[in-house]
Design a protein around this motif. Structure first.
Motif, PDB file in Angstrom:
ATOM      1  N   GLU A 164       2.334   3.987  -7.648  1.00  0.00           N
ATOM      2  CA  GLU A 164       1.118   3.367  -7.675  1.00  0.00           C
ATOM      3  C   GLU A 164       0.195   3.708  -8.936  1.00  0.00           C
ATOM      4  OE1 GLU A 164      -0.654   3.316  -3.514  1.00  0.00           O
ATOM      5  OE2 GLU A 164       0.259   5.391  -3.860  1.00  0.00           O
TER       6      GLU A 164
ATOM      7  N   SER B 180       0.937  -1.266  -0.077  1.00  0.00           N
ATOM      8  CA  SER B 180      -0.085  -0.070   0.016  1.00  0.00           C
ATOM      9  C   SER B 180       0.979   1.113   0.043  1.00  0.00           C
ATOM     10  CB  SER B 180      -0.780   0.025   1.316  1.00  0.00           C
ATOM     11  OG  SER B 180      -0.140   0.013   2.555  1.00  0.00           O
ATOM     12  N   HIS B 181       0.307   2.378  -0.278  1.00  0.00           N
ATOM     13  CA  HIS B 181       0.870   3.616  -0.477  1.00  0.00           C
ATOM     14  C   HIS B 181       1.596   3.955   1.264  1.00  0.00           C
ATOM     15  CE1 HIS B 181       1.706   7.818  -1.313  1.00  0.00           C
ATOM     16  NE2 HIS B 181       1.620   8.276  -0.134  1.00  0.00           N
TER      17      HIS B 181
ATOM     18  N   ARG C 193       1.439   1.393 -11.476  1.00  0.00           N
ATOM     19  CA  ARG C 193       1.176   0.199 -11.199  1.00  0.00           C
ATOM     20  C   ARG C 193      -0.328  -0.036 -11.728  1.00  0.00           C
ATOM     21  NH1 ARG C 193       1.925  -1.588  -4.963  1.00  0.00           N
ATOM     22  NH2 ARG C 193       0.297   0.206  -4.639  1.00  0.00           N
ATOM     23  N   ARG C 194      -1.294   0.895 -11.561  1.00  0.00           N
ATOM     24  CA  ARG C 194      -2.581   0.783 -11.942  1.00  0.00           C
ATOM     25  C   ARG C 194      -2.576   0.603 -13.310  1.00  0.00           C
ATOM     26  NH1 ARG C 194      -3.261   4.540  -7.670  1.00  0.00           N
ATOM     27  NH2 ARG C 194      -3.162   6.379  -9.221  1.00  0.00           N
TER      28      ARG C 194
END
Length: 236
Positions: A66, A48-49, A69-70
């Motif tokens: 992130e 997670s962040h 990554r998405r």
């Protein structure tokens, strides 16, 4: 200490995570790469962040990671690799050079083109890096060729960057001596750079290995070459 290499389904999951990190960190998310020896690709890819920040990644870098990554999909990446005839050697794989694990920012994986035999030899033979100026003197070019041919004749693989000048001379001397040469590029492994080295690129494919940590299609840029140089230093 490096983490143990996974096997079976776990190995495939680790490979996919390393592939995603390689694609997502192509812009230079170095603080993410620093986590690889301690955390491993899977933990980083699923973190997670908040967890990334706890591990020392700045909030801004974690946010960019992130976002990348998405956008990433394994199927799309595998399609590109297949279309461009590239192998991917992930962090933690038995084929991943152990010398790279010691780097402050180890690559999450290597994109490779060349013969399977040459890729295996890469891990099992002594290696030396020969690099130098693009505007070599006659003596400098002669010396690079002489050393490269001598190393090749004695079973030592020569690592270089396929640049103009000394690099190209070294690669050609090794190929002429029937030895193993490895080109580490400051662009995607599917890109011929400089363009004038098209025939050299093809010869290396037939007799050696072309490597890059950058995803296929990544063009050369000013920042890519200093980043590439740490791999030249580690593998030689």
């Amino acid at each position: 200490m490096a983490r143990a290499s996974p096997s079976g389904p776990a190995r495939e999951a680790a490979r996919e995570a390393a592939l995603g990190i390689s694609w997502s960190c192509a812009g230079g998310s170095h603080s993410v790469l620093r986590l690889l020896p301690r955390k491993g690709p899977e933990a980083i890819w699923s973190a997670s962040h908040r967890r990334l920040v706890e591990w020392g990644v700045s909030p801004s870098v974690a946010g960019r990671f992130e976002a990348k990554r998405r956008e990433f999909t394994v199927d799309d990446a595998e399609t590109v690799l297949s279309a461009r005839d590239l192998l991917f050697v992930p962090f933690g794989s038995p084929q991943y050079p152990r010398e790279l694990i010691q780097l402050e920012h180890p690559p999450a994986g290597l994109f490779a083109r060349g013969t399977d035999q040459a890729l295996s030899w890469l891990l099992n033979v002594p290696r030396v890096t020969i690099v130098g100026t693009r505007k070599a003197t006659a003596y400098g070019a002669w010396a690079a060729e002489a050393f490269a041919a001598a190393f090749a004749s004695n079973g030592v693989a020569v690592v270089s960057g396929m640049a103009l000048g000394i690099d190209g001379r070294a690669h050609r001397a090794v190929l002429g001596a029937g030895g193993l040469t490895i080109a580490i590029l400051g662009c995607g492994a599917d890109i011929v750079y400089p363009r004038s080295h098209g025939s050299l690129y093809q010869r290396i494919l037939e007799q050696g290995v072309i490597l890059s940590e950058l995803p296929p299609g990544t063009p050369p840029d000013r920042w890519t070459f200093p980043r590439r140089n740490r791999l030249l230093a580690a593998l030689g």
